[in-house]
Design a protein around this motif. Structure first.
Motif, PDB file in Angstrom:
ATOM      1  N   PHE A 142     -44.567 -23.388 -51.210  1.00 20.26           N
ATOM      2  CA  PHE A 142     -44.318 -22.023 -50.742  1.00 20.26           C
ATOM      3  C   PHE A 142     -42.852 -21.632 -50.941  1.00 20.26           C
ATOM      4  O   PHE A 142     -42.552 -20.504 -51.338  1.00 20.26           O
ATOM      5  N   PHE A 143     -41.952 -22.549 -50.646  1.00 25.11           N
ATOM      6  CA  PHE A 143     -40.517 -22.295 -50.773  1.00 25.11           C
ATOM      7  C   PHE A 143     -40.160 -21.927 -52.219  1.00 25.11           C
ATOM      8  O   PHE A 143     -39.496 -20.906 -52.463  1.00 25.11           O
ATOM      9  N   TYR A 144     -40.598 -22.741 -53.168  1.00 23.98           N
ATOM     10  CA  TYR A 144     -40.328 -22.463 -54.580  1.00 23.98           C
ATOM     11  C   TYR A 144     -41.167 -21.288 -55.086  1.00 23.98           C
ATOM     12  O   TYR A 144     -40.691 -20.455 -55.853  1.00 23.98           O
ATOM     13  N   GLY A 145     -42.438 -21.243 -54.672  1.00 22.68           N
ATOM     14  CA  GLY A 145     -43.330 -20.185 -55.150  1.00 22.68           C
ATOM     15  C   GLY A 145     -42.850 -18.803 -54.788  1.00 22.68           C
ATOM     16  O   GLY A 145     -43.001 -17.851 -55.560  1.00 22.68           O
ATOM     17  N   GLY A 146     -42.252 -18.672 -53.609  1.00 23.86           N
ATOM     18  CA  GLY A 146     -41.741 -17.375 -53.204  1.00 23.86           C
ATOM     19  C   GLY A 146     -40.510 -16.948 -53.967  1.00 23.86           C
ATOM     20  O   GLY A 146     -40.201 -15.755 -54.057  1.00 23.86           O
ATOM     21  N   MET A 147     -39.787 -17.904 -54.559  1.00 24.53           N
ATOM     22  CA  MET A 147     -38.531 -17.606 -55.234  1.00 24.53           C
ATOM     23  C   MET A 147     -38.701 -17.139 -56.673  1.00 24.53           C
ATOM     24  O   MET A 147     -37.841 -16.434 -57.202  1.00 24.53           O
ATOM     25  N   VAL A 148     -39.773 -17.566 -57.336  1.00 27.49           N
ATOM     26  CA  VAL A 148     -39.936 -17.229 -58.750  1.00 27.49           C
ATOM     27  C   VAL A 148     -40.524 -15.835 -58.899  1.00 27.49           C
ATOM     28  O   VAL A 148     -40.900 -15.181 -57.918  1.00 27.49           O
ATOM     29  N   SER A 149     -40.616 -15.374 -60.134  1.00 27.87           N
ATOM     30  CA  SER A 149     -41.205 -14.064 -60.391  1.00 27.87           C
ATOM     31  C   SER A 149     -42.710 -14.104 -60.144  1.00 27.87           C
ATOM     32  O   SER A 149     -43.344 -15.167 -60.176  1.00 27.87           O
ATOM     33  N   ILE A 190     -40.605 -13.121 -50.417  1.00 24.14           N
ATOM     34  CA  ILE A 190     -39.614 -13.698 -49.513  1.00 24.14           C
ATOM     35  C   ILE A 190     -40.296 -14.281 -48.277  1.00 24.14           C
ATOM     36  O   ILE A 190     -39.828 -15.265 -47.695  1.00 24.14           O
ATOM     37  N   SER A 191     -41.427 -13.711 -47.895  1.00 26.78           N
ATOM     38  CA  SER A 191     -42.180 -14.271 -46.767  1.00 26.78           C
ATOM     39  C   SER A 191     -42.648 -15.694 -47.072  1.00 26.78           C
ATOM     40  O   SER A 191     -42.707 -16.538 -46.167  1.00 26.78           O
ATOM     41  N   TYR A 192     -42.980 -15.987 -48.340  1.00 29.15           N
ATOM     42  CA  TYR A 192     -43.344 -17.352 -48.735  1.00 29.15           C
ATOM     43  C   TYR A 192     -42.147 -18.298 -48.543  1.00 29.15           C
ATOM     44  O   TYR A 192     -42.307 -19.452 -48.119  1.00 29.15           O
ATOM     45  N   ILE A 193     -40.958 -17.813 -48.889  1.00 29.40           N
ATOM     46  CA  ILE A 193     -39.753 -18.636 -48.763  1.00 29.40           C
ATOM     47  C   ILE A 193     -39.515 -19.000 -47.301  1.00 29.40           C
ATOM     48  O   ILE A 193     -39.218 -20.156 -46.973  1.00 29.40           O
ATOM     49  N   ILE A 194     -39.679 -18.007 -46.426  1.00 28.74           N
ATOM     50  CA  ILE A 194     -39.486 -18.256 -44.992  1.00 28.74           C
ATOM     51  C   ILE A 194     -40.547 -19.226 -44.467  1.00 28.74           C
ATOM     52  O   ILE A 194     -40.242 -20.161 -43.713  1.00 28.74           O
ATOM     53  N   LEU A 195     -41.789 -19.022 -44.861  1.00 29.42           N
ATOM     54  CA  LEU A 195     -42.865 -19.930 -44.453  1.00 29.42           C
ATOM     55  C   LEU A 195     -42.597 -21.337 -44.971  1.00 29.42           C
ATOM     56  O   LEU A 195     -42.738 -22.320 -44.223  1.00 29.42           O
ATOM     57  N   GLY A 196     -42.213 -21.435 -46.236  1.00 25.69           N
ATOM     58  CA  GLY A 196     -41.927 -22.748 -46.816  1.00 25.69           C
ATOM     59  C   GLY A 196     -40.797 -23.455 -46.101  1.00 25.69           C
ATOM     60  O   GLY A 196     -40.856 -24.674 -45.867  1.00 25.69           O
ATOM     61  N   VAL A 256     -33.172 -15.162 -47.553  1.00 24.50           N
ATOM     62  CA  VAL A 256     -33.197 -16.228 -48.552  1.00 24.50           C
ATOM     63  C   VAL A 256     -32.002 -17.157 -48.367  1.00 24.50           C
ATOM     64  O   VAL A 256     -32.131 -18.382 -48.427  1.00 24.50           O
ATOM     65  N   GLY A 257     -30.820 -16.575 -48.112  1.00 22.49           N
ATOM     66  CA  GLY A 257     -29.638 -17.396 -47.904  1.00 22.49           C
ATOM     67  C   GLY A 257     -29.763 -18.293 -46.686  1.00 22.49           C
ATOM     68  O   GLY A 257     -29.401 -19.471 -46.724  1.00 22.49           O
ATOM     69  N   ALA A 258     -30.289 -17.744 -45.596  1.00 20.76           N
ATOM     70  CA  ALA A 258     -30.478 -18.552 -44.387  1.00 20.76           C
ATOM     71  C   ALA A 258     -31.440 -19.701 -44.643  1.00 20.76           C
ATOM     72  O   ALA A 258     -31.226 -20.828 -44.174  1.00 20.76           O
ATOM     73  N   CYS A 259     -32.492 -19.422 -45.403  1.00 19.77           N
ATOM     74  CA  CYS A 259     -33.487 -20.466 -45.704  1.00 19.77           C
ATOM     75  C   CYS A 259     -32.894 -21.550 -46.594  1.00 19.77           C
ATOM     76  O   CYS A 259     -33.097 -22.751 -46.369  1.00 19.77           O
ATOM     77  N   ILE A 260     -32.159 -21.143 -47.622  1.00 17.35           N
ATOM     78  CA  ILE A 260     -31.537 -22.128 -48.504  1.00 17.35           C
ATOM     79  C   ILE A 260     -30.543 -22.974 -47.717  1.00 17.35           C
ATOM     80  O   ILE A 260     -30.485 -24.202 -47.868  1.00 17.35           O
ATOM     81  N   GLY A 261     -29.761 -22.332 -46.847  1.00 18.29           N
ATOM     82  CA  GLY A 261     -28.805 -23.073 -46.037  1.00 18.29           C
ATOM     83  C   GLY A 261     -29.484 -24.102 -45.151  1.00 18.29           C
ATOM     84  O   GLY A 261     -29.009 -25.240 -45.027  1.00 18.29           O
TER      85      GLY A 261
END
Length: 435
Positions: A57-64, A228-234, A289-294
């Protein structure tokens, strides 16, 4: 003919399973398996497995949008393919009888031989051996999945399968043996890696950099994150699962596991906050996204140190890792290196920061049983210097070895998709599926 090669591999595994039945039960008279430790490791094993879907989910939300499914599948398939390799001979390569302190004998636990019953691992005497093997499997599963962020949106799926098999055999298993086996050369040298900063994150980070350089850039490097919701979930799933990753590496349910859980919590929290604050300081808008990456960078950095440092020092590790990785991401964007999801700046660099700070802040009061000495902060240089030496050696091995494996894979099956397939998107071109 090439279509039948994967199927042939499964047929061979079925034959091996039939002629090598691992049905013997080991009963050790003086076994000291503890129900509490076993219950915690069963839970931790499940938590670590959850990290791989979290990563998807984390990676999937980041790509196109046209590459979401393919990117997520690259993580999910590791749970299948790497598990099979681990059961056949992968666990033996990592934890079998040592061959020169560099690799395990693949015959030791071939096809999970001798796993049933109350047999135990010598460094985890209170949990069943089969549970230790399954716990370590989850680390082997997520490591190649981490690399996928570097070559997202441009790799052929069939070639990717070949590469992750080679990576597990020739990079991951030797590093696990060197670092975590009592006869491993890094272990005997005194290198500390509580839960995989060296074995998992540095190896994946350097492999990611090698992949980004080898495959070169995408035809169209500009895209917006699909979800971005996928990134937060991931991120939530990764953070939750990471408690099994780090606290589970205590290999028991005692005070050390509680310490690792606490340092994991605080380091990640500090890194997420530091990433956001640093963005504000440099004139950027604070982003989800920045908060999640951090948060993930903090988790990466504390991984090697989780069971060796205090909570106060875990805060320092999280903050420093976030700032350093943030700067590395900014530097990477100014170069021609197309590490799609910044795996090297986040996982590779985060792992190296954690490894060095383990050599700085480790103290025997935190973990008297396993710490080989106090760190640089306490006036001792030995631990820091061997960590510095190990960092260089592991970096060279992981980067050069991965580059060679990429070349070998490319010779067997081209790594890069055709330009038109890349422009259409891997979801359609590789899997005939769409979001």
């Amino acid at each position: 003919m090439k279509r039948f090669i994967p199927f042939l591999g499964l047929v061979i595994i079925i034959i091996l399973a039939l002629i090598n039945p691992s049905n013997e039960v080991t009963n050790v008279a003086d076994s000291k398996i503890d129900s509490g430790d076993t219950a915690w490791l069963l839970t931790a094993t499940a938590l670590v497995l959850l990290m791989t879907p979290g990563l998807a989910f984390f990676y999937g939300g980041m790509v196109s949008k046209k590459n979401v499914i393919s990117t997520m599948l690259q993580s999910f398939i590791c749970m299948g393919l790497i598990t099979i390799l681990w059961a056949v001979f992968g666990f033996s390569l990592a934890f079998g009888d040592s061959i020169g302190g560099f690799i395990g004998d693949p015959r030791t636990f071939f096809m999970m031989k001798g796993m049933l019953g109350n047999a135990t691992w010598k460094l985890a005497p209170t949990i069943p051996l089969v549970l230790f093997a399954m716990f370590q499997l989850k680390f082997a599963v997520i490591t190649p999945a981490l690399i996928t962020g570097a070559f997202a949106e441009r790799i052929r799926f069939n070639s990717y399968l070949i590469f992750i098999c080679l990576f597990m055999i020739f990079i991951y298993a030797p590093l696990a043996h060197l670092t975590w086996h009592p006869d491993g050369q890094l272990f005997k040298l005194g290198v500390l890696d509580f839960a995989g900063g060296t074995v998992v994150h540095m190896s994946a980070g350097w492999a990611a950099l090698a992949a980004a350089l080898y495959l070169k850039g995408r035809k169209d490097p500009t895209h917006k994150p699909a979800r971005i919701s996928y990134i937060i979930l991931g991120t939530g799933l990764l953070w939750f699962g990471w408690f099994g990753f780090n606290a589970g590496s205590a290999l028991g349910s005692g005070a050390l596991a509680a310490t690792a859980l606490a340092t994991t919590t605080t380091a990640s929290a500090a890194a997420a906050t530091a990433w956001v604050f640093f963005d504000i300081l440099t004139g950027k808008k604070p982003t989800a996204v920045g908060a999640c990456i951090g948060a993930v960078v903090g988790l990466v950095a504390i991984t090697p140190a989780a069971g060796f440092v205090t909570i106060a020092h875990s805060l320092i590790i999280g903050i420093v890792a976030a700032v350093v990785s943030n700067l590395m991401v900014a530097w990477r964007t100014r170069t021609s290196i197309d590490d799609t999801l910044d795996v090297f700046p986040c996982h590779g660099v985060g792992g190296m920061v954690g490894m060095l700070f383990t050599g700085i802040f480790a103290h025997t009061n935190v973990n008297s049983a396993n710490t080989t000495g106090n760190g640089l902060y306490y006036g001792k240089t030995h631990l820091f210097l061997i960590h510095l030496l190990a960092l260089v050696a592991v970096s060279v091995f992981a980067f050069v070895g991965s580059f060679i494996l990429l070349k070998v894979t490319d010779l067997i099956s081209p790594l890069r998709v055709h330009e038109q397939d890349e422009l259409v998107g891997l979801d359609i071109s590789q899997h005939s599926e769409a979001l």
